[in-house]
Design a protein around this motif. Structure first.
Motif, PDB file in Angstrom:
ATOM      1  N   GLU A 122       0.838  -1.196   0.000  1.00 27.99           N
ATOM      2  CA  GLU A 122       0.000   0.000   0.000  1.00 27.99           C
ATOM      3  C   GLU A 122       0.879   1.255   0.000  1.00 27.99           C
ATOM      4  O   GLU A 122       0.604   2.222  -0.712  1.00 27.99           O
ATOM      5  CB  GLU A 122      -0.926  -0.002   1.221  1.00 27.99           C
ATOM      6  N   ALA A 123       1.961   1.240   0.772  1.00 25.13           N
ATOM      7  CA  ALA A 123       2.859   2.398   0.837  1.00 25.13           C
ATOM      8  C   ALA A 123       3.530   2.651  -0.512  1.00 25.13           C
ATOM      9  O   ALA A 123       3.665   3.802  -0.941  1.00 25.13           O
ATOM     10  CB  ALA A 123       3.920   2.177   1.911  1.00 25.13           C
ATOM     11  N   GLU A 124       3.956   1.591  -1.192  1.00 23.01           N
ATOM     12  CA  GLU A 124       4.569   1.740  -2.511  1.00 23.01           C
ATOM     13  C   GLU A 124       3.568   2.295  -3.517  1.00 23.01           C
ATOM     14  O   GLU A 124       3.900   3.170  -4.313  1.00 23.01           O
ATOM     15  CB  GLU A 124       5.121   0.401  -2.997  1.00 23.01           C
ATOM     16  N   PHE A 125       2.352   1.781  -3.462  1.00 25.01           N
ATOM     17  CA  PHE A 125       1.308   2.258  -4.357  1.00 25.01           C
ATOM     18  C   PHE A 125       1.046   3.746  -4.115  1.00 25.01           C
ATOM     19  O   PHE A 125       0.936   4.527  -5.061  1.00 25.01           O
ATOM     20  CB  PHE A 125       0.025   1.453  -4.167  1.00 25.01           C
ATOM     21  N   GLU A 126       0.975   4.143  -2.863  1.00 26.82           N
ATOM     22  CA  GLU A 126       0.739   5.550  -2.517  1.00 26.82           C
ATOM     23  C   GLU A 126       1.889   6.423  -2.992  1.00 26.82           C
ATOM     24  O   GLU A 126       1.680   7.529  -3.495  1.00 26.82           O
ATOM     25  CB  GLU A 126       0.525   5.716  -1.010  1.00 26.82           C
ATOM     26  N   GLU A 127       3.121   5.939  -2.850  1.00 26.71           N
ATOM     27  CA  GLU A 127       4.286   6.700  -3.293  1.00 26.71           C
ATOM     28  C   GLU A 127       4.248   6.912  -4.805  1.00 26.71           C
ATOM     29  O   GLU A 127       4.476   8.016  -5.303  1.00 26.71           O
ATOM     30  CB  GLU A 127       5.573   5.971  -2.905  1.00 26.71           C
ATOM     31  N   ILE A 128       3.930   5.868  -5.543  1.00 27.56           N
ATOM     32  CA  ILE A 128       3.836   5.978  -6.997  1.00 27.56           C
ATOM     33  C   ILE A 128       2.702   6.916  -7.379  1.00 27.56           C
ATOM     34  O   ILE A 128       2.850   7.773  -8.255  1.00 27.56           O
ATOM     35  CB  ILE A 128       3.646   4.586  -7.628  1.00 27.56           C
ATOM     36  N   THR A 129       1.574   6.793  -6.706  1.00 29.81           N
ATOM     37  CA  THR A 129       0.432   7.667  -6.970  1.00 29.81           C
ATOM     38  C   THR A 129       0.805   9.122  -6.724  1.00 29.81           C
ATOM     39  O   THR A 129       0.483  10.001  -7.534  1.00 29.81           O
ATOM     40  CB  THR A 129      -0.774   7.264  -6.092  1.00 29.81           C
ATOM     41  N   ASP A 130       1.505   9.384  -5.628  1.00 32.83           N
ATOM     42  CA  ASP A 130       1.938  10.752  -5.319  1.00 32.83           C
ATOM     43  C   ASP A 130       2.876  11.291  -6.395  1.00 32.83           C
ATOM     44  O   ASP A 130       2.778  12.455  -6.799  1.00 32.83           O
ATOM     45  CB  ASP A 130       2.620  10.809  -3.953  1.00 32.83           C
ATOM     46  N   GLN A 131       3.785  10.439  -6.871  1.00 29.82           N
ATOM     47  CA  GLN A 131       4.723  10.864  -7.904  1.00 29.82           C
ATOM     48  C   GLN A 131       3.986  11.169  -9.206  1.00 29.82           C
ATOM     49  O   GLN A 131       4.264  12.178  -9.866  1.00 29.82           O
ATOM     50  CB  GLN A 131       5.783   9.784  -8.142  1.00 29.82           C
ATOM     51  N   LEU A 132       3.047  10.317  -9.577  1.00 37.50           N
ATOM     52  CA  LEU A 132       2.277  10.555 -10.803  1.00 37.50           C
ATOM     53  C   LEU A 132       1.409  11.800 -10.678  1.00 37.50           C
ATOM     54  O   LEU A 132       1.251  12.562 -11.628  1.00 37.50           O
ATOM     55  CB  LEU A 132       1.412   9.329 -11.139  1.00 37.50           C
ATOM     56  N   ARG A 133       0.862  12.034  -9.498  1.00 40.17           N
ATOM     57  CA  ARG A 133       0.045  13.229  -9.258  1.00 40.17           C
ATOM     58  C   ARG A 133       0.925  14.485  -9.387  1.00 40.17           C
ATOM     59  O   ARG A 133       0.528  15.475  -9.998  1.00 40.17           O
ATOM     60  CB  ARG A 133      -0.614  13.177  -7.888  1.00 40.17           C
TER      61      ARG A 133
ATOM     62  N   LEU B 124       3.497  14.878 -11.158  1.00 43.21           N
ATOM     63  CA  LEU B 124       3.835  15.068 -12.564  1.00 43.21           C
ATOM     64  C   LEU B 124       2.615  15.468 -13.410  1.00 43.21           C
ATOM     65  O   LEU B 124       2.736  15.754 -14.592  1.00 43.21           O
ATOM     66  CB  LEU B 124       4.451  13.791 -13.142  1.00 43.21           C
ATOM     67  N   GLY B 125       1.436  15.451 -12.791  1.00 41.44           N
ATOM     68  CA  GLY B 125       0.232  15.860 -13.492  1.00 41.44           C
ATOM     69  C   GLY B 125      -0.529  14.749 -14.171  1.00 41.44           C
ATOM     70  O   GLY B 125      -1.476  14.999 -14.884  1.00 41.44           O
ATOM     71  N   TYR B 126      -0.109  13.507 -13.950  1.00 39.72           N
ATOM     72  CA  TYR B 126      -0.815  12.385 -14.575  1.00 39.72           C
ATOM     73  C   TYR B 126      -2.116  12.052 -13.842  1.00 39.72           C
ATOM     74  O   TYR B 126      -3.012  11.459 -14.418  1.00 39.72           O
ATOM     75  CB  TYR B 126       0.064  11.127 -14.603  1.00 39.72           C
ATOM     76  N   LEU B 127      -2.198  12.405 -12.572  1.00 39.97           N
ATOM     77  CA  LEU B 127      -3.404  12.145 -11.783  1.00 39.97           C
ATOM     78  C   LEU B 127      -3.841  13.448 -11.141  1.00 39.97           C
ATOM     79  O   LEU B 127      -3.045  14.327 -10.853  1.00 39.97           O
ATOM     80  CB  LEU B 127      -3.124  11.127 -10.678  1.00 39.97           C
ATOM     81  N   GLU B 128      -5.118  13.562 -10.916  1.00 38.70           N
ATOM     82  CA  GLU B 128      -5.644  14.754 -10.231  1.00 38.70           C
ATOM     83  C   GLU B 128      -6.065  14.410  -8.834  1.00 38.70           C
ATOM     84  O   GLU B 128      -6.274  13.314  -8.469  1.00 38.70           O
ATOM     85  CB  GLU B 128      -6.813  15.321 -11.024  1.00 38.70           C
TER      86      GLU B 128
END
Length: 69
Positions: A52-63, A65-69
């Protein structure tokens, strides 16, 4: 020979990515996307699955960079 596929992103996001990669070693949006996806896949293969922590870290990085809102 490597086959490719197309991934569509909104033009606004593509523009933001272009701004983000200015001054970096990435020469295009495709370079950055390949790098990010490859990193996620390699990380998952090493651990067998994402925590879950890795997923959150990747999500934060993508956010960031503007890939996620």
């Amino acid at each position: 020979m490597t086959e490719y596929t197309t991934v569509s992103i909104p033009k606004e996001l593509a523009d933001r990515v272009e701004e983000t990669i200015e001054g970096t070693s990435f020469t295009s949006t495709s370079d950055l996307v390949r790098f990010l996806l490859r990193s996620i896949v390699i990380q998952r293969q090493r651990s067998g699955e994402l925590t879950e922590a890795e997923f959150e870290e990747i999500t934060d990085q993508l956010r960031a960079l503007g890939y996620l809102e």
